[in-house]
Motif scaffolding. Structure first.
Motif, short mmCIF file in Angstrom:
data_model
loop_
_atom_site.label_atom_id
_atom_site.label_comp_id
_atom_site.label_asym_id
_atom_site.label_seq_id
_atom_site.Cartn_x
_atom_site.Cartn_y
_atom_site.Cartn_z
N HIS A 136 50.14 -21.00 -6.88
CA HIS A 136 50.36 -20.18 -5.52
C HIS A 136 51.35 -18.78 -5.25
CE1 HIS A 136 47.70 -22.52 -2.62
NE2 HIS A 136 48.16 -23.96 -2.99
N TYR A 137 50.49 -17.86 -5.07
CA TYR A 137 51.82 -16.30 -5.62
C TYR A 137 52.27 -16.15 -4.16
CZ TYR A 137 52.31 -11.36 -6.52
OH TYR A 137 53.74 -10.65 -6.64
N PRO A 138 51.73 -16.06 -3.10
CA PRO A 138 52.53 -15.93 -2.44
C PRO A 138 53.21 -16.41 -0.91
CG PRO A 138 50.44 -15.55 -1.54
CD PRO A 138 50.24 -16.09 -2.77
N LYS A 139 54.29 -16.44 -0.17
CA LYS A 139 54.83 -17.05 0.79
C LYS A 139 54.05 -18.13 1.58
CE LYS A 139 59.58 -15.02 0.55
NZ LYS A 139 60.69 -14.09 1.43
N GLY A 140 54.45 -19.39 1.85
CA GLY A 140 52.77 -19.89 2.86
C GLY A 140 53.82 -19.58 4.16
N ILE A 141 52.90 -19.56 5.58
CA ILE A 141 53.35 -19.42 6.36
C ILE A 141 54.08 -20.63 7.22
CG2 ILE A 141 51.87 -18.25 8.31
CD1 ILE A 141 50.65 -17.12 6.50
#
Length: 480
Positions: free
Chosen positions: A312-317
């Motif tokens: 996974h690349y972006p930060k999690g919400i």
């Protein structure tokens, strides 16, 4: 003359012999009817045969040409107007500025990076996604024009979300400067500024490749919070009210923006090994660039054919609908240190580890993994003319949690696209279900008074009763 020709001639003779009161024969009538049907109603001849037959039989009283001419003009006019409108819209993507004599063309502002959609389209076909080369070409021109008019530095085709009336083409870009698109609504305290968190990118939508692009508003946490608890089909109208329980305080454009953010943060992938976590801050990542370029890691097709080599690349919400916890503001009576309060908040709502492997994702449901991966095309490396080897296979990674999200790997590049209804896979139903079957009431049992031996009189003895039991046959014989 063959037997078939003889049969045809005999049928013609028979039809010509069947005449009406006016003297018209059936054969001539059928020739006239079928002639009109083939010329004017080739696609719905069966539905129009009775109408045309009536017009032909009553052509002395009704002008048949008026009816058929009107229908033909309507179809021709509709087709002509549609082609004219299409050509006009498509031509605006290629038009050059009108210049007077000896006038030099104005300098164009530099256009941001726009990927080659026609080439990407051929790669996406391996995942079963295609819009056609013509549509990709028009989208390419439309995105280039959007980059010029919006001032975005980077723009890519994000994907497509289906609507009940009209669909949404979605473009994703990086736009700095003014924060437009939020309307007159005041930004809340927990709003993440553009370029950060859930508002890292700006999104535009259009209904097709020839429509004007509309910028979506930046995302507020309150819209993201309610979007997790509702599920409603998109209609294609950005200003449509969302009527759900719990209530959604926004329009369809806000709900669309929330779903795009959830899909982006949940399905954007990178090959394992290209990035690493920051040693000083584990919530941040950086490019994994060694000092020696010869030892730089380059993902290969053989490695990327495994879920354990995708991250996974972006930060999690987070549960607070942000990607970062805000600095706490302790109450007056709370004497604890703000860092201690922040640690308590993070313990209740922890961060997802950065660069988490997708092979570690939980199952969508029992027996259904979060991701599917498959290698298409060549299974092994092939030799090139220069004596080197290359892998021409294409790897497709599909999300089962967000159906429609696809990552495609070919060569040394990977690309992502989303084509779906914009909803997460869930088992629970958001619609009322039928009540369980209620059987009919059973028939009531006939009621009787409770018997009381002291109140009920003994019935009269019948004749023959009272005789000794030993008088009965087979009784009274004692073997002792």
């Amino acid at each position: 003359m063959s037997s078939m020709q003889k049969d045809v001639e005999s049928y013609k003779k028979l039809l010509k012999g069947l005449k009406s009161n006016t003297g018209d024969d059936l054969y001539s009538h059928l020739i006239e009817v079928f002639g009109h049907l083939m010329r004017h109603y080739p696609e719905d001849a069966l539905d129009k045969i009775e109408e045309v037959s009536y017009l032909c039989k009553n052509k002395d009283d009704v002008n048949i040409q008026e009816f058929l001419k009107i229908a033909e003009e309507i179809r021709f006019k509709t087709c002509t107007e549609a082609n004219s409108e299409y050509s006009f819209k498509a031509g605006k993507l290629f038009e050059a500025p009108v210049l007077e004599e000896d006038e030099e063309p104005p300098e164009k502002a530099p256009v941001g990076n726009v990927p080659d959609l026609i080439t990407l389209g051929r790669v996406f076909e391996w995942a079963g996604i295609t819009f056609g080369e013509k549509e990709y070409f028009l989208l390419q021109k439309s995105l280039a024009k959007l980059a010029e008019t919006s001032g975005a530095t980077k723009i890519r085709f994000w994907g497509k979300i289906y609507g009940t009336n009209r669909d949404y083409y979605i473009a994703e870009g990086v736009k700095e400067g003014d924060e437009e698109g939020e309307g007159d609504e005041e930004k809340p305290a927990d709003f993440e500024a553009r370029g950060t968190g859930v508002n890292q990118f700006v999104y535009w939508v259009a209904h097709d490749s020839l429509s004007e692009w509309t910028q979506l508003p930046d995302l507020f946490p309150k819209y993201l919070k309610v979007s997790r608890d509702i599920k409603i089909s998109f209609t294609g109208d950005l200003e449509k009210d969302i009527v759900t329980v719990p209530f959604f305080h926004g329009k369809e454009k806000h709900y669309l923006r929330a779903q795009i953010a959830r899909i982006h943060h949940g399905t954007t992938l990178v090959p394992k090994g290209l990035y690493r976590t920051n040693e000083e801050d584990l919530k941040e990542i950086e490019a994994n660039e060694p000092e020696d370029e010869e030892n730089k890691y380059v993902p290969q097709t053989e490695n990327q054919n495994h879920l354990s080599n995708w991250s996974h690349y972006p930060k999690g919400i987070l549960q607070n609908c942000r990607t970062q916890h805000m600095d706490p503001e302790p109450e007056e009576e709370d004497e604890r240190d703000p860092e201690e309060i922040l640690k308590e908040i993070e313990a209740k709502d922890p961060y997802d580890p950065r660069l988490k492997l997708i092979s570690d994702d939980s199952e969508v449901e029992k027996g259904v993994p979060a991701w599917n991966i498959r290698l298409h095309g060549d299974k092994e490396r092939q030799k090139t003319i220069r004596g080197k080897t290359e892998h021409n296979g294409v790897i497709v990674v599909k999300s089962n949690r967000w159906p429609g999200s696809v990552t495609v790997w070919k060569g040394v590049n990977w690309h992502q696209i989303y084509v779906g209804n914009g909803h997460k896979y869930e088992i629970k139903s958001y619609f009322p279900v039928h009540s369980p079957y209620i059987p009919e009431d059973p028939e009531d049992i006939e009621e009787h008074p409770e018997p009381n031996p002291q109140e009920v009189e003994a019935p009269p003895a019948n004749e023959g009763e009272g005789a000794a039991e030993g008088d009965k046959e087979g009784e009274g014989n004692n073997d002792e």
